[in-house]
Design a protein around this motif. Sequence first.
Motif, PDB file in Angstrom:
ATOM      1  N   LEU A 129       0.857  -1.189   0.000  1.00  0.00           N
ATOM      2  CA  LEU A 129       0.000   0.000   0.000  1.00  0.00           C
ATOM      3  C   LEU A 129       0.891   1.237   0.000  1.00  0.00           C
ATOM      4  CD1 LEU A 129      -2.702  -1.036   2.636  1.00  0.00           C
ATOM      5  CD2 LEU A 129      -2.858  -1.139   0.143  1.00  0.00           C
ATOM      6  N   TRP A 130       0.514   2.185  -0.847  1.00  0.00           N
ATOM      7  CA  TRP A 130       1.317   3.412  -1.014  1.00  0.00           C
ATOM      8  C   TRP A 130       0.415   4.628  -0.863  1.00  0.00           C
ATOM      9  CZ3 TRP A 130       6.389   2.288  -2.729  1.00  0.00           C
ATOM     10  CH2 TRP A 130       6.581   1.051  -3.359  1.00  0.00           C
ATOM     11  N   ARG A 131       0.937   5.675  -0.255  1.00  0.00           N
ATOM     12  CA  ARG A 131       0.324   6.989  -0.438  1.00  0.00           C
ATOM     13  C   ARG A 131       0.783   7.477  -1.811  1.00  0.00           C
ATOM     14  NH1 ARG A 131       2.445  10.132   4.550  1.00  0.00           N
ATOM     15  NH2 ARG A 131       1.416  11.897   3.561  1.00  0.00           N
ATOM     16  N   PRO A 132      -0.131   8.067  -2.602  1.00  0.00           N
ATOM     17  CA  PRO A 132       0.239   8.394  -3.991  1.00  0.00           C
ATOM     18  C   PRO A 132       1.504   9.245  -4.111  1.00  0.00           C
ATOM     19  CG  PRO A 132      -2.124   8.585  -3.695  1.00  0.00           C
ATOM     20  CD  PRO A 132      -1.555   8.301  -2.325  1.00  0.00           C
ATOM     21  N   GLY A 133       1.704  10.166  -3.181  1.00  0.00           N
ATOM     22  CA  GLY A 133       2.873  11.038  -3.264  1.00  0.00           C
ATOM     23  C   GLY A 133       4.183  10.322  -3.033  1.00  0.00           C
ATOM     24  N   PHE A 134       4.107   9.137  -2.438  1.00  0.00           N
ATOM     25  CA  PHE A 134       5.310   8.383  -2.095  1.00  0.00           C
ATOM     26  C   PHE A 134       5.454   7.118  -2.948  1.00  0.00           C
ATOM     27  CE2 PHE A 134       4.428  11.142   1.388  1.00  0.00           C
ATOM     28  CZ  PHE A 134       5.649  11.472   1.947  1.00  0.00           C
ATOM     29  N   PHE A 135       4.603   6.992  -3.961  1.00  0.00           N
ATOM     30  CA  PHE A 135       4.579   5.763  -4.767  1.00  0.00           C
ATOM     31  C   PHE A 135       5.951   5.479  -5.357  1.00  0.00           C
ATOM     32  CE2 PHE A 135       4.017   3.211  -8.544  1.00  0.00           C
ATOM     33  CZ  PHE A 135       3.108   2.258  -8.133  1.00  0.00           C
ATOM     34  N   GLY A 136       6.374   4.233  -5.195  1.00  0.00           N
ATOM     35  CA  GLY A 136       7.623   3.798  -5.808  1.00  0.00           C
ATOM     36  C   GLY A 136       8.846   4.017  -4.951  1.00  0.00           C
ATOM     37  N   VAL A 137       8.719   4.820  -3.888  1.00  0.00           N
ATOM     38  CA  VAL A 137       9.914   5.104  -3.088  1.00  0.00           C
ATOM     39  C   VAL A 137       9.746   4.703  -1.632  1.00  0.00           C
ATOM     40  CG1 VAL A 137       9.298   7.573  -2.955  1.00  0.00           C
ATOM     41  CG2 VAL A 137      11.617   6.859  -2.430  1.00  0.00           C
ATOM     42  N   LYS A 138       8.627   5.070  -1.012  1.00  0.00           N
ATOM     43  CA  LYS A 138       8.419   4.704   0.389  1.00  0.00           C
ATOM     44  C   LYS A 138       6.993   4.203   0.581  1.00  0.00           C
ATOM     45  CE  LYS A 138      11.934   7.491   2.704  1.00  0.00           C
ATOM     46  NZ  LYS A 138      12.215   8.531   3.719  1.00  0.00           N
ATOM     47  N   PRO A 139       6.835   2.887   0.697  1.00  0.00           N
ATOM     48  CA  PRO A 139       5.481   2.366   0.883  1.00  0.00           C
ATOM     49  C   PRO A 139       4.946   2.692   2.276  1.00  0.00           C
ATOM     50  CG  PRO A 139       7.076   0.571   0.888  1.00  0.00           C
ATOM     51  CD  PRO A 139       7.839   1.827   0.610  1.00  0.00           C
ATOM     52  N   GLU A 140       3.644   2.634   2.371  1.00  0.00           N
ATOM     53  CA  GLU A 140       2.999   2.896   3.648  1.00  0.00           C
ATOM     54  C   GLU A 140       2.948   1.627   4.492  1.00  0.00           C
ATOM     55  OE1 GLU A 140       2.444   5.914   4.183  1.00  0.00           O
ATOM     56  OE2 GLU A 140       1.289   5.900   6.026  1.00  0.00           O
ATOM     57  N   TRP A 141       2.631   0.527   3.829  1.00  0.00           N
ATOM     58  CA  TRP A 141       2.333  -0.685   4.576  1.00  0.00           C
ATOM     59  C   TRP A 141       2.477  -1.875   3.626  1.00  0.00           C
ATOM     60  CZ3 TRP A 141      -2.899  -0.870   7.713  1.00  0.00           C
ATOM     61  CH2 TRP A 141      -2.642  -1.338   9.001  1.00  0.00           C
ATOM     62  N   ILE A 142       3.049  -2.946   4.122  1.00  0.00           N
ATOM     63  CA  ILE A 142       3.189  -4.156   3.319  1.00  0.00           C
ATOM     64  C   ILE A 142       2.410  -5.280   3.986  1.00  0.00           C
ATOM     65  CG2 ILE A 142       4.814  -5.952   2.564  1.00  0.00           C
ATOM     66  CD1 ILE A 142       6.007  -2.405   2.843  1.00  0.00           C
ATOM     67  N   PHE A 143       1.442  -5.820   3.255  1.00  0.00           N
ATOM     68  CA  PHE A 143       0.714  -7.001   3.705  1.00  0.00           C
ATOM     69  C   PHE A 143       1.406  -8.223   3.113  1.00  0.00           C
ATOM     70  CE2 PHE A 143      -3.647  -5.785   5.355  1.00  0.00           C
ATOM     71  CZ  PHE A 143      -3.340  -4.454   5.553  1.00  0.00           C
ATOM     72  N   LYS A 144       1.697  -9.187   3.973  1.00  0.00           N
ATOM     73  CA  LYS A 144       2.320 -10.426   3.489  1.00  0.00           C
ATOM     74  C   LYS A 144       1.413 -11.575   3.857  1.00  0.00           C
ATOM     75  CE  LYS A 144       5.353 -12.985   1.632  1.00  0.00           C
ATOM     76  NZ  LYS A 144       4.215 -13.857   1.266  1.00  0.00           N
ATOM     77  N   GLY A 145       0.997 -12.329   2.830  1.00  0.00           N
ATOM     78  CA  GLY A 145       0.073 -13.427   3.098  1.00  0.00           C
ATOM     79  C   GLY A 145      -1.183 -12.938   3.807  1.00  0.00           C
ATOM     80  N   GLY A 146      -1.617 -11.733   3.435  1.00  0.00           N
ATOM     81  CA  GLY A 146      -2.892 -11.239   3.929  1.00  0.00           C
ATOM     82  C   GLY A 146      -2.863 -10.520   5.248  1.00  0.00           C
ATOM     83  N   PHE A 147      -1.690 -10.244   5.781  1.00  0.00           N
ATOM     84  CA  PHE A 147      -1.655  -9.585   7.089  1.00  0.00           C
ATOM     85  C   PHE A 147      -0.539  -8.538   7.089  1.00  0.00           C
ATOM     86  CE2 PHE A 147      -1.712  -9.659  11.845  1.00  0.00           C
ATOM     87  CZ  PHE A 147      -3.074  -9.494  11.983  1.00  0.00           C
ATOM     88  N   PRO A 148      -0.738  -7.423   7.805  1.00  0.00           N
ATOM     89  CA  PRO A 148       0.321  -6.400   7.831  1.00  0.00           C
ATOM     90  C   PRO A 148       1.613  -6.982   8.396  1.00  0.00           C
ATOM     91  CG  PRO A 148      -1.712  -5.532   8.765  1.00  0.00           C
ATOM     92  CD  PRO A 148      -1.908  -7.008   8.587  1.00  0.00           C
ATOM     93  N   ALA A 149       2.677  -6.860   7.634  1.00  0.00           N
ATOM     94  CA  ALA A 149       3.929  -7.520   8.015  1.00  0.00           C
ATOM     95  C   ALA A 149       5.097  -6.553   8.090  1.00  0.00           C
ATOM     96  CB  ALA A 149       4.249  -8.634   7.019  1.00  0.00           C
ATOM     97  N   TRP A 150       4.946  -5.393   7.510  1.00  0.00           N
ATOM     98  CA  TRP A 150       6.063  -4.440   7.473  1.00  0.00           C
ATOM     99  C   TRP A 150       5.476  -3.074   7.204  1.00  0.00           C
ATOM    100  CZ3 TRP A 150      10.857  -5.854   8.844  1.00  0.00           C
ATOM    101  CH2 TRP A 150      11.925  -4.969   8.608  1.00  0.00           C
ATOM    102  N   GLY A 151       6.119  -2.041   7.673  1.00  0.00           N
ATOM    103  CA  GLY A 151       5.604  -0.717   7.353  1.00  0.00           C
ATOM    104  C   GLY A 151       6.351   0.362   8.092  1.00  0.00           C
ATOM    105  N   ALA A 152       5.934   1.597   7.822  1.00  0.00           N
ATOM    106  CA  ALA A 152       6.523   2.763   8.488  1.00  0.00           C
ATOM    107  C   ALA A 152       5.804   2.922   9.820  1.00  0.00           C
ATOM    108  CB  ALA A 152       6.376   3.995   7.611  1.00  0.00           C
ATOM    109  N   LEU A 153       6.256   2.173  10.815  1.00  0.00           N
ATOM    110  CA  LEU A 153       5.572   2.163  12.101  1.00  0.00           C
ATOM    111  C   LEU A 153       6.113   3.274  12.991  1.00  0.00           C
ATOM    112  CD1 LEU A 153       5.396  -1.671  12.828  1.00  0.00           C
ATOM    113  CD2 LEU A 153       3.998  -0.264  11.314  1.00  0.00           C
ATOM    114  N   GLY A 154       5.251   3.795  13.825  1.00  0.00           N
ATOM    115  CA  GLY A 154       5.641   4.884  14.714  1.00  0.00           C
ATOM    116  C   GLY A 154       6.139   4.372  16.049  1.00  0.00           C
TER     117      GLY A 154
END
Lengths: 572, 207
Positions: free
Chosen positions: A439-464
């Motif tokens: 999942l990407w915010r459009p302004g960050f597409f291709g460089v910094k994703p918002e969230w990565i779902f792996k096998g259907g579940f959030p697995a990686w992301g820009a967490l606070g």
Amino acid sequence: MTRLSAEEYRQRYGATTGDRIRLGDTDLWVRVGEDRTAPGDEPIWGYAKNLRMRMTQDDTAAGPSELDVLIAGVVVIDPVLGVIKADIGIKDGRIAGIGRAGSPLISDGIDLVVGPHTKPYMGYGLLATPGAVDSHVHTITPELLAPALSGGVTTIITAGFEEPPFAMERVLAGVEDWPLNIGLQAGARALDEQHMDALLAAGAVGFKIHEDNGAYPDLIDHVLRYADAHECSVCLHTDGLHESAELEDTVAAIAGRTVHAYHVEGVGGGHVPDLLGLVREPSILCSSTTPTLPFGVSTAVEHVPMIMLNHGLSYAVPDDVVLVRERVIPARMAAEGPLHELGAIGIINSDSQGMGRIGETTRRAMQLAHVMKHWRRSEASEGIPGLPDDEGLTDPDDRDDTARVLRYLAKVTIEPSITHGISDHVGSLQVGRLADIVLWRPGFFGVKPEWIFKGGFPAWGALGEGNASLERSQPTRYRADWGGRPQAAPKGAVIFVTGAADRPALARRLGTRRALVPVRGLRGLTRASLALNQATAPVDIDVRTGAVALGGRPLAVAPVSEVPLSRRYLLR
Amino acid sequence: MHLIPWEEERIQIFGAAELARRHRAAGLRLNHPEAVALICDAMLEAARAGATYEEVEAAGLAEVDPGEVIPGVRELLTEVRLEVLLGDGARLIVLLDPLGRGELPDPLGPGALVLGDHEDRAVNGGREAIELAVTSRSRRRIRISSHYPFHRVNQRLEFDRAAADGFRLDIPSGAYVGWEPGETRTVRLVRVAGTTGAAGAAGRAAR
């Protein structure tokens, strides 16, 4: 019936059919081709929202009909499906549908049933792509895993040097708790079939032929014959020394059989100066590695130290430096981008830690798409035969690059998936694929994703920070989400193997909790088997200079001094 | 020092902000992470010095001038979420569009959405609709959201409940309508779609 202004509609639910979205700070725009969401019945979770009992949740749903996970209202950008506003339904870790989610009790056309056991995520305003498949990774150190995920890579196919079985077992054990799919290609280092049998038994998906281990014609012939019999992949880095074979000899040894040729531009290794001649051959599926894309003013100069230090050479040996300098040929670097635009090179992969950057696989693909859009609008591309349609040229504002974006996205998703026999599982968000979603915010597409779902579940992301009262408080940093933690990651990630492997025995030996998934359908492929990059190109190459021509026209793009998706985003 | 993770995270912001300060001092335009780091660092420092919540917000908003960033960074920097340590403990600060200064963003900036049409969008079109006068007998404000089955709403709303069976408010998904104490409002309802709607007045099964 009530009415919403177009602006208010987009504020609430994001883009819809006909809207155009600028990808990051590139000059690339995609147009939403279709909206499958339920108009008026959009499922939304929150205070005063409707994703509740008796509303867009079907309280009678149970068991097989009910989604496990819903990502509502995203714009899907998928090389096979196109650009679609939709809800993504996930069941048992795989894509259940890209369609319309909600309750069939109160909405028409629901194909994705939200029930009391469906976990909803709000994707309104976000873009969703399939996780990237990096098909050229050297697992030199495990440090590459975090940048891979942070760049949207969810599947890695390794490129040799992982063997022997003793080492393969340890790499697989080391990756076990990371939310990435993996397939190990082992180096083909001997003609003895027992050697190859042992590698497949240890879980290899195929073989890498590499000149540093020998890329002789008889080895190529032998490995391809074995691969055709055992349905496994073969990747090729050819003989740059011309010690055993020149381009024609390599092509003759391949003899029309399917092979994935790595870094065909050549600076990564292989026939000097005319490796790019491989783009003429339909059965040779060609890829590029990250450092040469897009061709930049510093591309050539950085490759001298990169090759020296990656390939066991010494600055103290003058001949070694000469050998390397012969391999760095700006003329063919200039031709690589145009060959991507033609679709004759179909795949982009990193060559991670073996002369490439794994976090840049998707980023470089989009940077290249941006650069080639401008090349198409320059004199340099005039008269080149075989270039695909460019719909932006007929758009009055030149803001429709949908086909180009899909073609270049395909180079890091569906094309490598097809090439490696894993397209039933990864490379697109079609029904049945692993729900590996970026999942990407459009302004960050291709460089910094918002969230990565792996096998259907959030697995990686820009967490606070973890103490904060709500998620994503600063400093946000890329790290494992629940689905990327030990024990959870292997539930959503697989190990690709061949059908020749004894999977139960291998699983026991590895002690893995992952599913072992056989590759299939990867022999007999040609360029035409790929999704969006099907061209062959009858190029002419000057064997003195490496300069490439097509249809009598020089095939070259000028090196760029600035790329998008770069300094605006990256702290360095 | 016994640094807890929260304190280590402060140091990460400090490190990024210090780098950004160096870049700014060298006359470089700031990028997205640099601008975020400077804004966060300014708020954390203001809080450390004893500022109030509002003063901390103001410090964050004042830290980076829109002219100091690379064009497009303002459009990327839609929000900053940060937890600072005020006199009364940890507090959340959210700055929206902190580089906006009341100016409209570049409509073609990074990640821009250009509408394909500017026509109003019809919601709940083609559905059977009714209008009902609804009076609140409550002492409190009542709000009803788009998809609440209208015949089941709070008993203190008076209207023809039988007529509303199978209907919901004709408003956008996720919107809501409010009644002040004693207020009468005429609302438009639409019949729900799906199997319940198709069953018409007899369709009670799923409600």
